[in-house]
Write an enzyme that holds these catalytic residues in place. Structure first.
Site, PDB file in Angstrom:
ATOM      1  N   HIS A 264     154.694-118.445  19.066  1.00  0.00           N
ATOM      2  CA  HIS A 264     154.415-117.030  19.347  1.00  0.00           C
ATOM      3  C   HIS A 264     153.122-116.877  20.161  1.00  0.00           C
ATOM      4  O   HIS A 264     153.119-116.277  21.241  1.00  0.00           O
ATOM      5  CB  HIS A 264     154.310-116.250  18.028  1.00  0.00           C
ATOM      6  N   GLU A 265     152.046-117.436  19.641  1.00  0.00           N
ATOM      7  CA  GLU A 265     150.761-117.317  20.355  1.00  0.00           C
ATOM      8  C   GLU A 265     150.841-118.074  21.678  1.00  0.00           C
ATOM      9  O   GLU A 265     150.227-117.664  22.671  1.00  0.00           O
ATOM     10  CB  GLU A 265     149.605-117.843  19.495  1.00  0.00           C
ATOM     11  N   HIS A 268     152.082-115.724  24.213  1.00  0.00           N
ATOM     12  CA  HIS A 268     150.986-114.867  24.714  1.00  0.00           C
ATOM     13  C   HIS A 268     150.151-115.644  25.739  1.00  0.00           C
ATOM     14  O   HIS A 268     149.775-115.129  26.790  1.00  0.00           O
ATOM     15  CB  HIS A 268     150.070-114.444  23.564  1.00  0.00           C
ATOM     16  N   GLU A 294     153.844-108.482  23.604  1.00  0.00           N
ATOM     17  CA  GLU A 294     154.719-108.865  22.491  1.00  0.00           C
ATOM     18  C   GLU A 294     156.104-109.263  22.984  1.00  0.00           C
ATOM     19  O   GLU A 294     156.773-110.091  22.381  1.00  0.00           O
ATOM     20  CB  GLU A 294     154.825-107.730  21.465  1.00  0.00           C
TER      21      GLU A 294
HETATM   22 ZN    ZN Z   1     151.737-111.262  19.089  1.00  0.00          ZN
END
Ligand code: ZN
Length: 498
Positions: A264-265, A268, A294
């Site tokens: 997830h990160e 980003h 997101e």
């Molecule tokens: Zn996030």
């Protein structure tokens, strides 16, 4: 002031702001990762001074004059300069439109509210937090009028987080989700659940750290430009397009937690690293909005990271990292386990299928609170009723209910919807990506370079050059939540044999 001079001030000011932001970020990162326990005080002093200096620059008469000159010559500016002037002007107005005394009083209130909320959550006592929440709601209703008196208060607040998004847009979005997802979740609930026990065997943290390095390789995150640290709550921080940091949290008895935090990160970070370096040290640097950000993190985490082809591709390696723990587990079992869907009480632990319904509860409550149709005293009861209605779960106490998130105590109203919008944007991006190329063939070989190249071209490289709505248009076309509900329906129909 001549136009040339104004452009020079514009550039110099942005570089200065970058420096102050970078210094604050470095202190914040240090405090959250490696700083010794009792060292917060000195950093607090430094951060306060840096914030004051930033405010001084932003409210200086020189910058005000510069922005006025640029506004006058708007038609002569190229797109990057026009956007820089627009964004900087917006931030300056944001800083100055709340009267100083109110701003100070509000800063004091949020600081107190934060510690009261923590205590209230520990004791599961809403009455403790209630007077603070009442004041926070009142302030935000008032601030909404400063932001944009022409808009309904909640619309004005939403616009602060995700420009262009309002209640009409979100009502349409969430009602589409509710109609499709509530029955889907019920149907999943009637099926037997996969075994997840093997995800909770003992996974030594040291080995998990090495596994994180491997996952970052799979995401093609260049370790010379992207660091990884450890914090209580995982996050991503960008200094510029060549210096990004992510963090994760390791639990010895939970492999999936850090694995999917890193992906997830990492999503980003992928976004931040792919922004055109031409926008470094300007206000156009970095991801354009929280919703679009997101959409990227969840794309890598859920759409790719929890897909069958991806798991089949990396699973031999996962097993090689953890032969004792996963030797008797197949890729198929692993895929089913990391996609287990079950209505639950806590948003941050929710699975991909039920997540946006958690967000919808918060949206309905914020809308009514800021709109003045719901009293703060009725929040717990409304919360519990909506959880029953959307997710079918009974909330046992306020700690597991309306006190679980920190957002309201920090004065954030209108932030939550971005989480759900991001997921939906991602699903529509996938549909467009599939029209443009073979997405899953290379993914099944563990190769994500084509996915990243597509996202870099449609989303990442722009940074703030385009507005959030323009980026969404660019990658999704006309936004339609049906892509998201179709994606979830297809995925969970296969997983649960509906
Ligand atoms: Zn996030």
């Amino acid at each position: 002031m001549e136009l040339n001079e104004a452009l020079a001030v514009l550039e110099a000011t942005q570089r200065k702001l970058y420096a102050y932001n970078a210094a604050s970020s470095a202190l914040f990162l240090d405090g959250d990762t490696v700083a010794p326990r009792d060292t917060a005080e000195g950093r607090g002093v430094a951060l306060g001074i840096l914030a004051g200096e930033r405010r001084r620059i932003m409210t200086s008469p020189e910058l005000k004059e510069t922005l006025a000159v640029l506004e006058e010559h708007k038609d002569e500016l190229d797109l990057p300069h026009a956007r820089q002037a627009e964004e900087l002007g917006r931030s300056v107005r944001q800083l100055t439109r709340i009267p100083a005394e109110e701003y100070m009083a509000y800063a004091q209130l949020t600081s107190e509210a934060g510690s009261v909320w923590k205590r209230a959550k520990e004791q599961s006592d809403f009455q403790l937090f209630r007077p603070y929440l009442e004041k926070l709601v009142d302030y935000n209703r008032k601030f909404a009028g400063y932001y944009d008196p022409a808009k309904a208060p909640y619309d004005a607040l939403l616009n602060e987080y995700e420009r262009g998004v309002d209640m009409a847009y979100l009502d349409n979005f969430f009602s589409a989700l509710r109609e499709k997802l509530v029955p889907l979740i019920r149907a999943v609930g009637e099926k037997p659940q996969p075994d997840v026990g093997f995800l909770h065997r003992r996974y030594p943290v040291e080995r998990q750290r090495e596994f994180s390095d491997y996952l970052m390789q799979v995401l093609d995150l260049d370790r010379a430009h992207c660091g990884i640290g450890e914090t209580e709550h995982p996050f991503t921080m960008n200094f510029n397009s060549r210096d990004v940091r992510i963090t994760t949290h390791y639990y010895e008895n939970d492999l999936a937690s850090s694995m999917y935090s890193v992906i997830h990160e990492g999503g980003h970070a992928r976004y931040e690293l792919d922004v055109d370096p031409a926008w470094d040290y300007t206000v156009l640097a970095g991801g354009v909005s929280m919703g679009v950000h997101e959409s990227q993190s969840r794309f890598y985490e859920n759409i790719i990271g929890r897909s069958r082809p991806f798991i089949e591709a990396i699973y031999p390696k996962v097993q090689a990292f953890f032969p004792e723990q996963l030797g008797d587990v197949t890729a198929e079992q692993f895929w089913r386990a990391v996609n287990k869907a079950e209505p639950s009480l806590i948003r941050t632990e929710a699975d991909e299928l039920t997540y946006s319904l958690h967000v919808m509860v918060r949206y309905e409550i914020e809308k009514a609170l800021i709109g003045g149709t719901l009293a703060v005293k009725d929040v717990p009861e409304t919360w519990n009723r909506l959880y029953k209605e959307y997710l079918g779960v009974d909330v046992p106490d306020d700690a597991h209910g309306c006190l679980q998130d920190s957002h309201w105590s920090g004065g954030s109203f209108g932030y939550f919807p971005s989480y759900a919008l991001g997921s939906a944007y991602g699903a529509q991006m996938l549909a467009n990506m599939e029209k443009d190329m073979d997405v899953w063939g290379p993914v099944a070989r563990g190769d994500l370079s084509h996915v990243t190249a597509w996202l870099a071209e449609k989303v990442h490289k722009y940074g703030g050059l385009l507005t959030p709505a323009q980026v969404v248009q660019n990658a999704c076309g006309v936004f339609d939540p049906v892509y998201y509900t179709d994606y979830l329906t297809k995925k969970y129909t296969e997983l649960y044999g509906l």
